[in-house]
Enzyme design. Structure first.
Site, short mmCIF file in Angstrom:
data_model
loop_
_atom_site.label_atom_id
_atom_site.label_comp_id
_atom_site.label_asym_id
_atom_site.label_seq_id
_atom_site.Cartn_x
_atom_site.Cartn_y
_atom_site.Cartn_z
CD GLU A 60 -8.15 6.40 8.35
OE1 GLU A 60 -9.16 5.54 8.94
OE2 GLU A 60 -7.14 6.01 8.86
CG HIS A 129 0.08 -0.62 5.38
ND1 HIS A 129 -0.83 -1.33 5.86
CD2 HIS A 129 0.31 0.26 6.25
CE1 HIS A 129 -0.98 -1.03 7.40
NE2 HIS A 129 -0.22 -0.18 7.36
#
Lengths: 325, 360
Positions: A60, A129
């Site tokens: 990321e 998440h």
């Protein structure tokens, strides 16, 4: 007009901008042939080729840095961070770098980057998440945070975010992706950033919410109406910056407000919204502005999420408190 | 396993063209540079050494702010820069101000950067660069993006980024190399290994014998170069640049160098972590001394020429610091106005507040 789910509206927005502007690039983990883990980019690589829509290595921070570099070459990157919890890996790239770059370059560079990321609870995901990390990002000057609650807003806001010349974190609540359909024009249109929307008019109390909590607030408002309480529901849509004009205008009418967020009490934006209301409209208030939030723990493992997440009953309870104050 | 590692490490021998005596020891690798190019490289190195000395003095007088000394690293910085074209995009670390200056950043702006004024970060039109990066390694992933962007645009140009030996420990270093490799981005990564990340020696950063070998894991080319040999640094960068433009992928260049001064002027004391012997050993490798010997042997350089450069540098520095001093101070309203393209509502309100405050 077509009926679309929010995820379809989001895909449609990206398709629209891929077509409108050849500088738009869409990339991230699994966004290519797989079409994204939620299918948000379904079919886009086939339509626009691997040069415009492509997979990235699984990192990321690298995705954040790549976006910055591509923006420096005049592209308009639309990276996906697969789940909000993964953005911690990209915190320097997003907060330390992209959000500061216009300033750092003395105003000579711009970062027209729209980071799309799913967030929010209630869909039984594994850890990290489903968090509501928007508060971390609204604390960062230089980046907008946009959170749609309807398919119509999702398409219009995403197109407008992509066209904006500053970075936008575009947060998509997972529970809203496919839970309902709404009318979405097939043509190109935009919804203005930094503007809240009154999703339901009312006179007795102002409910301020964003994301999935807009729907909980609407549900609460229906219930309250049966008891003779008329609630106005404001959907912030952009949560950094917040459209305080519309909130203050509403509070001047209703004299009572409840701020609702899925995030913890210490997180999100509820505290700053409450502070701003008392600075701007204290003489119009008949009761303290209350908050409906999750408790100050980490987001729980999925078995506990239904008890952890705020719901419409919590909203009704707080509204009764401010009405009976 | 060890056997594989040994085999890899054996291949990363330091690339050198000119030894400490200014003698060419690798004639085959000699880059194609005209006499005028050779002299220009010397001028730039001498000028930059003077700039470093003056910057340290100005910092001590309180006329400059943040400053990271450069003496010792001239060959790494300017040899690599000399291999670039104007279209190339530089993503520097905080010590890499000289490359920006030679890429076209006016000296007074370099001083403004040091003084913490945003005008020091405004690259003039046609100067393709970011201002110096403060977060160690953040520029490395960005360089992969610029290099990919150049490739998508079909440009015959590269992104070049600089970091130090400490920077090679960051996750962003590996992510940047890996992304650039996966996309065959037009990027060159330069690690100036000056042996210490502030105080931590390079052998405590990593078990790897060289930083250059880290390229292998990313599937890209890597080379370790004598970073005090300006000809070797130039040649390695030129080759890496050509490869990148030809679609052969990115390169990691490790230059073995040394900073004579402290990490920055903010109180670092190198005697706490370095010995005099080590300083002396590295100063014997000095990039300017050896290149001067080389040029003098070719009758291309004289004391008069060097003095001319020194005087020119001193004069220009004097004028530039004056210009920097005379630049009006940054206001909060300046800051607010360059945060976004259009002011968001919260900043509009705060802009009015500060306009009033600053008008008093």
């Amino acid at each position: 007009m077509a009926q679309m789910t929010m995820i379809q509206a989001i895909t449609d927005a990206m398709r629209t901008e891929l077509k409108n502007d050849e500088n738009v690039l869409i990339f991230g983990e699994d966004v290519g042939q797989n079409g994204g883990v939620f299918r948000a980019t379904e079919g886009l690589q086939d339509e626009y080729g691997e040069d415009r829509v492509f997979d990235t290595p699984l990192a990321e921070s690298g995705i954040g840095g790549l976006s910055i570099g591509l923006a420096l070459q005049g592209f308009r990157p639309v990276p996906e961070i697969q789940f909000i919890g993964f953005i911690y890996e990209a915190m320097d790239a997003v907060n330390g770098q992209m959000s500061r770059l216009r300033y750092r370059s003395g105003g000579t560079q711009q970062m027209p980057i729209t980071i799309r990321t799913p967030f929010g609870g209630g869909v039984h995901t594994p850890e990290l998440h489903a968090d509501s990390l928007e508060g971390l990002m609204t604390a960062q000057p230089g980046i907008r945070v946009v959170i749609p609650s309807t398919p119509y807003d999702a398409k219009g806001l995403l197109i407008q975010s992509i066209r904006n010349n500053d970075p936008v974190l575009f947060m998509e609540h997972m529970k809203l992706y496919r839970s309902f359909k709404g009318e979405v024009p097939e043509e190109d249109y935009t919804v203005e950033l930094d503007k809240a929307d009154v999703k339901r008019e009312g006179n007795d109390v102002t409910l301020i919410a964003y994301g999935a909590m807009v729907h909980s607030a609407l549900k609460a408002a229906e219930e309250l109406e049966e008891n003779g309480i008329s609630a106005e529901v404001i959907d912030l849509r952009t949560i950094s910056p917040v459209d305080y004009d519309i909130i203050v205008e509403s509070v001047k009418k209703t004299n009572r407000a409840v701020m609702i967020q899925e995030a913890q009490k210490v997180a999100g934006i509820a505290s700053s919204v409450v502070a701003e209301i008392q600075e701007k409209a204290i003489l119009h208030l008949e009761a303290p502005v209350l908050r409906v939030t999750a408790p100050d723990t980490v987001y729980p493992f999925s078995q506990a999420e239904e008890v952890w997440l705020p719901n419409h009953n919590d909203i009704v309870e707080k509204v009764n408190n401010v009405i009976n104050f | 396993m060890k056997r594989t590692l040994e085999q890899i490490e054996e291949q990363f021998q330091t690339f050198q063209i000119m030894n400490e005596e200014g003698e060419i020891v690798n004639e085959n690798a000699m880059p194609d540079l005209s006499d005028e190019d050779l002299k220009e490289i010397m001028r730039r190195m001498v000028y930059t050494r003077i700039l470093d000395q003056r910057s340290i003095a100005l910092n001590r007088q309180g006329r400059l702010g943040f400053y990271a000394p450069t003496a010792g690293q001239e060959a790494s910085q300017l040899g690599s820069h000399y291999a670039l074209a104007q279209e190339d995009f530089i993503l520097p670390a905080y010590r890499d101000v000289p490359q920006l200056i030679w890429h076209g950043l006016p000296l007074y702006q370099a001083f403004l950067f040091s003084k913490g004024h945003y005008k020091g970060n405004q690259m003039p039109e046609g100067v393709n660069a970011l201002s110096p990066q403060i977060i160690i390694g953040a520029q490395i992933t960005q360089a992969a993006g610029v290099g990919l962007g150049l490739k998508k645009r079909g440009k015959e140009a590269i992104a070049i980024t600089y970091t130090g030996d400490g920077g090679a420990s960051q996750g962003d270093f590996y992510e940047g190399l890996n992304f650039a490799g996966a996309y065959a981005a037009q990027t060159v990564f330069v690690v100036q290994n000056n042996q210490f990340a502030i105080s931590v020696p390079v052998d405590k950063q990593s078990a790897a014998e060289t930083i250059a070998q880290k390229a292998v894991a990313a599937g890209i080319e890597g080379i370790q170069v004598d970073g005090m040999d300006v000809l070797a640094v130039y040649a390695a960068t030129q080759e890496a640049r050509n490869r990148a433009i030809n679609g052969e992928g990115p390169t990691l260049i490790e230059t073995m160098t040394y900073r004579y001064g402290p990490h920055t002027m903010a109180g670092d004391d190198p005697t706490r972590y370095r010995t005099d012997e080590m300083d002396d050993e590295w100063e014997k490798k000095d990039p300017i001394v050896r290149f001067r010997k080389y040029l003098e042997n070719k009758d291309l350089w004289s004391e008069d020429e060097e003095n001319e450069v020194v005087e020119k540098a001193k004069e220009e520095i004097k004028a530039a610091i004056k210009e920097a001093d005379n630049t009006p101070k940054q206001k909060v309203t300046d800051l607010i106005s360059i945060m976004h393209e259009e002011l968001p509502s919260n900043l509009k309100e705060q802009m009015e507040e500060y306009e009033e405050k600053e008008s008093k």
